[in-house]
Scaffold this motif. Structure first.
Motif, PDB file in Angstrom:
ATOM      1  N   PHE A  68       3.808  -5.763 -12.677  1.00  0.00           N
ATOM      2  CA  PHE A  68       3.316  -4.842 -11.645  1.00  0.00           C
ATOM      3  C   PHE A  68       1.965  -4.292 -12.056  1.00  0.00           C
ATOM      4  CE2 PHE A  68       7.865  -4.428 -10.538  1.00  0.00           C
ATOM      5  CZ  PHE A  68       7.770  -4.632  -9.165  1.00  0.00           C
ATOM      6  N   TYR A  69       1.068  -4.202 -11.077  1.00  0.00           N
ATOM      7  CA  TYR A  69      -0.239  -3.588 -11.265  1.00  0.00           C
ATOM      8  C   TYR A  69      -0.422  -2.568 -10.151  1.00  0.00           C
ATOM      9  CZ  TYR A  69      -1.111  -7.882 -13.934  1.00  0.00           C
ATOM     10  OH  TYR A  69      -1.036  -8.914 -14.821  1.00  0.00           O
ATOM     11  N   ALA A  70      -1.186  -1.508 -10.420  1.00  0.00           N
ATOM     12  CA  ALA A  70      -1.537  -0.542  -9.374  1.00  0.00           C
ATOM     13  C   ALA A  70      -3.017  -0.237  -9.496  1.00  0.00           C
ATOM     14  CB  ALA A  70      -0.717   0.733  -9.522  1.00  0.00           C
ATOM     15  N   LEU A  71      -3.703  -0.268  -8.357  1.00  0.00           N
ATOM     16  CA  LEU A  71      -5.125   0.032  -8.345  1.00  0.00           C
ATOM     17  C   LEU A  71      -5.472   0.710  -7.043  1.00  0.00           C
ATOM     18  CD1 LEU A  71      -7.101  -3.272  -7.717  1.00  0.00           C
ATOM     19  CD2 LEU A  71      -4.644  -3.226  -7.765  1.00  0.00           C
ATOM     20  N   VAL A 128       0.855  -1.187   0.000  1.00  0.00           N
ATOM     21  CA  VAL A 128       0.000   0.000   0.000  1.00  0.00           C
ATOM     22  C   VAL A 128       0.888   1.233   0.000  1.00  0.00           C
ATOM     23  CG1 VAL A 128      -1.743   1.322   1.271  1.00  0.00           C
ATOM     24  CG2 VAL A 128      -1.901  -1.171   1.164  1.00  0.00           C
ATOM     25  N   VAL A 129       0.618   2.162  -0.911  1.00  0.00           N
ATOM     26  CA  VAL A 129       1.364   3.413  -1.011  1.00  0.00           C
ATOM     27  C   VAL A 129       0.365   4.555  -1.191  1.00  0.00           C
ATOM     28  CG1 VAL A 129       3.401   2.307  -2.049  1.00  0.00           C
ATOM     29  CG2 VAL A 129       1.643   3.284  -3.527  1.00  0.00           C
ATOM     30  N   THR A 130       0.809   5.766  -0.888  1.00  0.00           N
ATOM     31  CA  THR A 130      -0.002   6.941  -1.182  1.00  0.00           C
ATOM     32  C   THR A 130       0.746   7.744  -2.234  1.00  0.00           C
ATOM     33  OG1 THR A 130      -0.918   6.945   1.036  1.00  0.00           O
ATOM     34  CG2 THR A 130      -1.138   8.976  -0.218  1.00  0.00           C
ATOM     35  N   ALA A 131       0.050   8.060  -3.316  1.00  0.00           N
ATOM     36  CA  ALA A 131       0.661   8.828  -4.412  1.00  0.00           C
ATOM     37  C   ALA A 131      -0.363   9.838  -4.905  1.00  0.00           C
ATOM     38  CB  ALA A 131       1.082   7.906  -5.548  1.00  0.00           C
ATOM     39  N   GLY A 132       0.033  11.090  -4.956  1.00  0.00           N
ATOM     40  CA  GLY A 132      -0.873  12.124  -5.450  1.00  0.00           C
ATOM     41  C   GLY A 132      -2.155  12.202  -4.645  1.00  0.00           C
ATOM     42  N   GLY A 133      -2.073  11.881  -3.340  1.00  0.00           N
ATOM     43  CA  GLY A 133      -3.251  11.951  -2.492  1.00  0.00           C
ATOM     44  C   GLY A 133      -4.164  10.741  -2.556  1.00  0.00           C
ATOM     45  N   ARG A 134      -3.791   9.721  -3.324  1.00  0.00           N
ATOM     46  CA  ARG A 134      -4.610   8.503  -3.422  1.00  0.00           C
ATOM     47  C   ARG A 134      -3.912   7.354  -2.726  1.00  0.00           C
ATOM     48  NH1 ARG A 134      -8.674   9.252  -7.378  1.00  0.00           N
ATOM     49  NH2 ARG A 134      -9.414   7.110  -7.262  1.00  0.00           N
ATOM     50  N   ASP A 135      -4.689   6.512  -2.052  1.00  0.00           N
ATOM     51  CA  ASP A 135      -4.156   5.295  -1.455  1.00  0.00           C
ATOM     52  C   ASP A 135      -4.242   4.193  -2.500  1.00  0.00           C
ATOM     53  OD1 ASP A 135      -3.760   6.573   0.994  1.00  0.00           O
ATOM     54  OD2 ASP A 135      -5.790   6.101   1.672  1.00  0.00           O
ATOM     55  N   LEU A 136      -3.088   3.631  -2.834  1.00  0.00           N
ATOM     56  CA  LEU A 136      -3.002   2.645  -3.909  1.00  0.00           C
ATOM     57  C   LEU A 136      -2.465   1.322  -3.391  1.00  0.00           C
ATOM     58  CD1 LEU A 136      -1.210   4.882  -6.585  1.00  0.00           C
ATOM     59  CD2 LEU A 136      -3.666   4.663  -6.175  1.00  0.00           C
ATOM     60  N   LEU A 137      -2.790   0.266  -4.100  1.00  0.00           N
ATOM     61  CA  LEU A 137      -2.195  -1.039  -3.861  1.00  0.00           C
ATOM     62  C   LEU A 137      -1.343  -1.367  -5.077  1.00  0.00           C
ATOM     63  CD1 LEU A 137      -2.033  -3.569  -2.052  1.00  0.00           C
ATOM     64  CD2 LEU A 137      -3.917  -4.508  -3.402  1.00  0.00           C
ATOM     65  N   VAL A 138      -0.056  -1.588  -4.841  1.00  0.00           N
ATOM     66  CA  VAL A 138       0.850  -2.011  -5.917  1.00  0.00           C
ATOM     67  C   VAL A 138       1.035  -3.513  -5.746  1.00  0.00           C
ATOM     68  CG1 VAL A 138       3.138  -1.770  -6.942  1.00  0.00           C
ATOM     69  CG2 VAL A 138       1.987   0.239  -5.979  1.00  0.00           C
ATOM     70  N   VAL A 139       0.694  -4.260  -6.789  1.00  0.00           N
ATOM     71  CA  VAL A 139       0.728  -5.718  -6.755  1.00  0.00           C
ATOM     72  C   VAL A 139       1.766  -6.218  -7.752  1.00  0.00           C
ATOM     73  CG1 VAL A 139      -0.619  -7.813  -7.231  1.00  0.00           C
ATOM     74  CG2 VAL A 139      -1.727  -5.852  -6.144  1.00  0.00           C
ATOM     75  N   HIS A 140       2.573  -7.185  -7.326  1.00  0.00           N
ATOM     76  CA  HIS A 140       3.480  -7.858  -8.243  1.00  0.00           C
ATOM     77  C   HIS A 140       2.984  -9.288  -8.392  1.00  0.00           C
ATOM     78  CE1 HIS A 140       7.143  -9.951  -9.642  1.00  0.00           C
ATOM     79  NE2 HIS A 140       7.233  -8.868 -10.375  1.00  0.00           N
ATOM     80  N   HIS A 141       2.596  -9.657  -9.621  1.00  0.00           N
ATOM     81  CA  HIS A 141       2.037 -10.988  -9.870  1.00  0.00           C
ATOM     82  C   HIS A 141       2.583 -11.524 -11.187  1.00  0.00           C
ATOM     83  CE1 HIS A 141      -0.841 -14.262  -9.844  1.00  0.00           C
ATOM     84  NE2 HIS A 141      -1.226 -13.923 -11.055  1.00  0.00           N
ATOM     85  N   GLN A 142       3.227 -12.675 -11.116  1.00  0.00           N
ATOM     86  CA  GLN A 142       3.782 -13.352 -12.296  1.00  0.00           C
ATOM     87  C   GLN A 142       4.597 -12.412 -13.180  1.00  0.00           C
ATOM     88  OE1 GLN A 142       0.446 -15.392 -14.095  1.00  0.00           O
ATOM     89  NE2 GLN A 142       0.647 -17.108 -12.671  1.00  0.00           N
ATOM     90  N   GLY A 143       5.493 -11.658 -12.531  1.00  0.00           N
ATOM     91  CA  GLY A 143       6.423 -10.810 -13.272  1.00  0.00           C
ATOM     92  C   GLY A 143       5.869  -9.477 -13.727  1.00  0.00           C
ATOM     93  N   HIS A 203      -4.108   2.122 -12.381  1.00  0.00           N
ATOM     94  CA  HIS A 203      -3.135   3.161 -12.710  1.00  0.00           C
ATOM     95  C   HIS A 203      -1.954   2.542 -13.441  1.00  0.00           C
ATOM     96  CE1 HIS A 203      -5.456   5.709  -9.984  1.00  0.00           C
ATOM     97  NE2 HIS A 203      -5.478   4.657  -9.171  1.00  0.00           N
ATOM     98  N   ALA A 204      -1.304   3.341 -14.290  1.00  0.00           N
ATOM     99  CA  ALA A 204      -0.177   2.855 -15.087  1.00  0.00           C
ATOM    100  C   ALA A 204       1.074   2.716 -14.234  1.00  0.00           C
ATOM    101  CB  ALA A 204       0.085   3.814 -16.247  1.00  0.00           C
ATOM    102  N   VAL A 205       1.792   1.612 -14.427  1.00  0.00           N
ATOM    103  CA  VAL A 205       3.037   1.356 -13.696  1.00  0.00           C
ATOM    104  C   VAL A 205       4.189   1.305 -14.687  1.00  0.00           C
ATOM    105  CG1 VAL A 205       4.237  -0.231 -12.137  1.00  0.00           C
ATOM    106  CG2 VAL A 205       1.748  -0.041 -12.023  1.00  0.00           C
ATOM    107  N   THR A 206       5.283   1.997 -14.342  1.00  0.00           N
ATOM    108  CA  THR A 206       6.483   1.961 -15.174  1.00  0.00           C
ATOM    109  C   THR A 206       7.686   1.689 -14.271  1.00  0.00           C
ATOM    110  OG1 THR A 206       6.648   4.370 -14.983  1.00  0.00           O
ATOM    111  CG2 THR A 206       5.645   3.500 -16.997  1.00  0.00           C
ATOM    112  N   GLU A 207       8.746   1.193 -14.876  1.00  0.00           N
ATOM    113  CA  GLU A 207       9.983   0.908 -14.155  1.00  0.00           C
ATOM    114  C   GLU A 207      11.124   1.649 -14.825  1.00  0.00           C
ATOM    115  OE1 GLU A 207      10.788  -3.339 -13.654  1.00  0.00           O
ATOM    116  OE2 GLU A 207       8.675  -3.700 -14.127  1.00  0.00           O
ATOM    117  N   ALA A 208      12.058   2.129 -13.997  1.00  0.00           N
ATOM    118  CA  ALA A 208      13.279   2.759 -14.509  1.00  0.00           C
ATOM    119  C   ALA A 208      14.369   2.636 -13.461  1.00  0.00           C
ATOM    120  CB  ALA A 208      13.028   4.228 -14.855  1.00  0.00           C
TER     121      ALA A 208
END
Length: 161
Positions: free
Chosen positions: A51-54, A34-49, A121-126
């Motif tokens: 990342f998802y955020a909702l 669970v993270v807060t980004a831009g004032g929203r509480d989000l769940l970042v999930v890692h599943h089978q390689g 929400h869109a997830v990116t890696e860098a």
């Protein structure tokens, strides 16, 4: 780089992002964070390689999705809300339910969609970091639990448990 962190809205409030939500390795290890980004509480999930955020709170009654099981439903990864067992597609936020498809003969029981109910929400890696860019657009039911009225309703529900 700092420019990658995205725009700031007036008053110094973070815009839609991208927002740094954590180190890739830490998020993989945690599976659900669970993270807060831009004032929203989000769940970042890692599943089978992947990342998802909702939105963190279920569209149905605001229960936290953090401890929800991940299951493949009709070949789609879904999170199951621990509170009332609502099934939500990780990729697009659709609410899924078991129903009868009457468009075929004979009718069959299958997974049907209620439409998009949970904001994703869109997830990116860098460079080993994971970022979330908040989605915008038409109101979806999970938006309610991100606002003041939704927070009050969640607090009341927790008192009753």
């Amino acid at each position: 780089s700092a420019a990658f962190l995205g725009p700031m809205e007036e008053g110094g409030q973070p815009g839609k992002g991208p927002h740094l939500v954590g180190k890739k390795d830490d998020l993989i290890k945690a599976k659900n964070t669970v993270v807060t980004a831009g004032g929203r509480d989000l769940l970042v999930v890692h599943h089978q390689g992947v990342f998802y955020a909702l939105d963190c709170y279920c569209y149905h009654s605001g229960g936290s999705l953090q401890n929800g099981d991940i299951e493949e439903i009709g070949s789609r990864p879904c999170i199951i809300c621990p509170k009332h067992k609502y099934k939500i597609s990780l990729a697009d936020g659709e609410g899924l339910y078991k129903g009868t498809d009457t468009t075929v003969t004979p009718p069959v029981t299958t997974w049907l969609t209620k439409g998009v109910k949970q904001r994703v929400h869109a997830v990116t890696e860098a460079d080993g970091d994971v970022y979330v860019t908040l989605s915008e657009g038409d109101w979806v039911e999970s938006d309610f639990y991100q606002g003041e009225k939704g927070k009050e309703k969640r607090a009341k529900a927790e008192e009753l448990e």
